[in-house]
Design an enzyme around this catalytic site. Sequence first.
Site, PDB file in Angstrom:
ATOM      1  N   SER A 155      25.287  18.786 -17.062  1.00 18.24           N
ATOM      2  CA  SER A 155      25.598  17.951 -17.841  1.00 18.24           C
ATOM      3  C   SER A 155      27.128  17.576 -17.095  1.00 18.24           C
ATOM      4  O   SER A 155      27.852  18.387 -16.826  1.00 18.24           O
ATOM      5  CB  SER A 155      25.733  17.885 -19.152  1.00 18.24           C
ATOM      6  OG  SER A 155      26.356  16.800 -19.956  1.00 18.24           O
ATOM      7  N   ARG A 174     -10.173 -13.205   2.829  1.00 19.53           N
ATOM      8  CA  ARG A 174      -8.793 -12.715   2.836  1.00 19.53           C
ATOM      9  C   ARG A 174      -8.004 -13.517   1.671  1.00 19.53           C
ATOM     10  O   ARG A 174      -8.069 -14.600   1.764  1.00 19.53           O
ATOM     11  CB  ARG A 174      -8.308 -13.015   4.177  1.00 19.53           C
ATOM     12  CG  ARG A 174      -8.793 -12.092   5.384  1.00 19.53           C
ATOM     13  CD  ARG A 174      -8.150 -12.061   6.669  1.00 19.53           C
ATOM     14  NE  ARG A 174      -6.595 -11.989   6.672  1.00 19.53           N
ATOM     15  CZ  ARG A 174      -5.799 -12.165   7.599  1.00 19.53           C
ATOM     16  NH1 ARG A 174      -6.163 -12.862   8.712  1.00 19.53           N
ATOM     17  NH2 ARG A 174      -4.596 -11.999   7.613  1.00 19.53           N
TER      18      ARG A 174
END
Length: 457
Positions: free
Chosen positions: A288, A327
């Site tokens: 931490s 497409r």
Amino acid sequence: MTYESDSGLLAPGWAGTPTETATGDGALLQAMLDAEAALTRAQVVCGLAPATAGRAVTAAADASRFDTRDLALRARAAGNPVAPLVVDLVAAVAPDARPYVHRGAGSQDILDTAAMLVAARALAPVLDDLTRAADAVARLAVAHRNTPMAGRTLTQHAVPTTFGLKAAGWRVLILDARDRLSAVRESLPVQLGGAAGTLAAFDALARVDGGRTPAEDHGPGLPLVQAFANELGLAEPLLPWHSLRTPIADLAGALAFTAGALGKPAADVLTLSRTEIGEVTEGRGGGSSTMPHKADPVRSTLIAAAARRAPGLAATLYGSLAAGDERPAGAWHAEWEPLRELLRLVGGAAHGVAELADGLRVVPYAIRENLQLTDGLIVSERLAAVFAERIGRKRAREVLVNAAARARAETTDLSDVLADVLDEEPELAGLDLAELTEPARYTGSAGPLTDRALDRG
């Protein structure tokens, strides 16, 4: 001041892993160039291009010779990076080879094929990490085959299980993920269909080059697709899949499953490593910035984060299945970033779980202490079965419900309360309460189940 566009600053789950390199812009650019070079070589194989062209394009297809940032900016005009890349690749080869760069192909052919190459290459270290994780978890399962622990359901102690069975379950999920990814990787196909999936351009070019006539039924398209796949080591598709997005959906499903499967051991470690539980520790926890005593389960945290993000990314890819026309506009384009991020998340998670399993420390004394937290109540299911044989199911339940309530109220051991009950229930006389209330004696088939799981290769 200028900044690097993507250095993984907010992605500690995959930054620095093999998957980062395999999915970066440079890797994608190289995959597109590899696809272009393979297409030219395939046309050489099919007699549609001279051998000198295949050699020239292959030699020029080196990502270090091209500027990814420049290509990205120029891609805005075309909507994809292939169009500007083709311009640059044409300029990079000798004039006699230029007609054979990108000959007959569409941008989607190259980018889809490159995506499959990137996926295949990125999955190689992922599969290695999954195998490493499975092996490490198997060692835990063997070492703790008979280590009894509290089984938890809906966050509460339920009945005893073993840590070996828990670890064996992790291994099964990891192997399930490995098998699914391996199968998908083997099926990743090239994409080649030309403008609208008919391969018509290759037929037209063959007629121009070789004098084919319209009366001939079969052009060179199908053999070319096979040769293209052979050049790249990818699968040959049944049809061009410009708007038939099964390969992407299958890949998305396998990746999302893998992220979730790896999230299971991470979720368990996050629970079991809580300070007040302390049954496992990552071994090399994270620190931490303000609390020197902290050793956070960082690997599990990052794996859990990947498991939460993956379904949303997969959902985007599944959403692109509804792709219109031959497409699609938008559906195809929506896949690019989520697919790469999904590959990265899974690659990072697989690397993380391999490290997690290698370094995981089991704390047997904490497991034993926690197993006793309910003062014998954890074996009430066993007692119910034994008592029911003598006094019937209904009376057995009444006796045990009352005994459990009294044990909780008096904060005493269930076996002490039951000693008084046995005096009041003659049919229960002679029962060995010490044996019946010992959690380690009530793990069922945990050992054989662990063995069964470990038999799986």
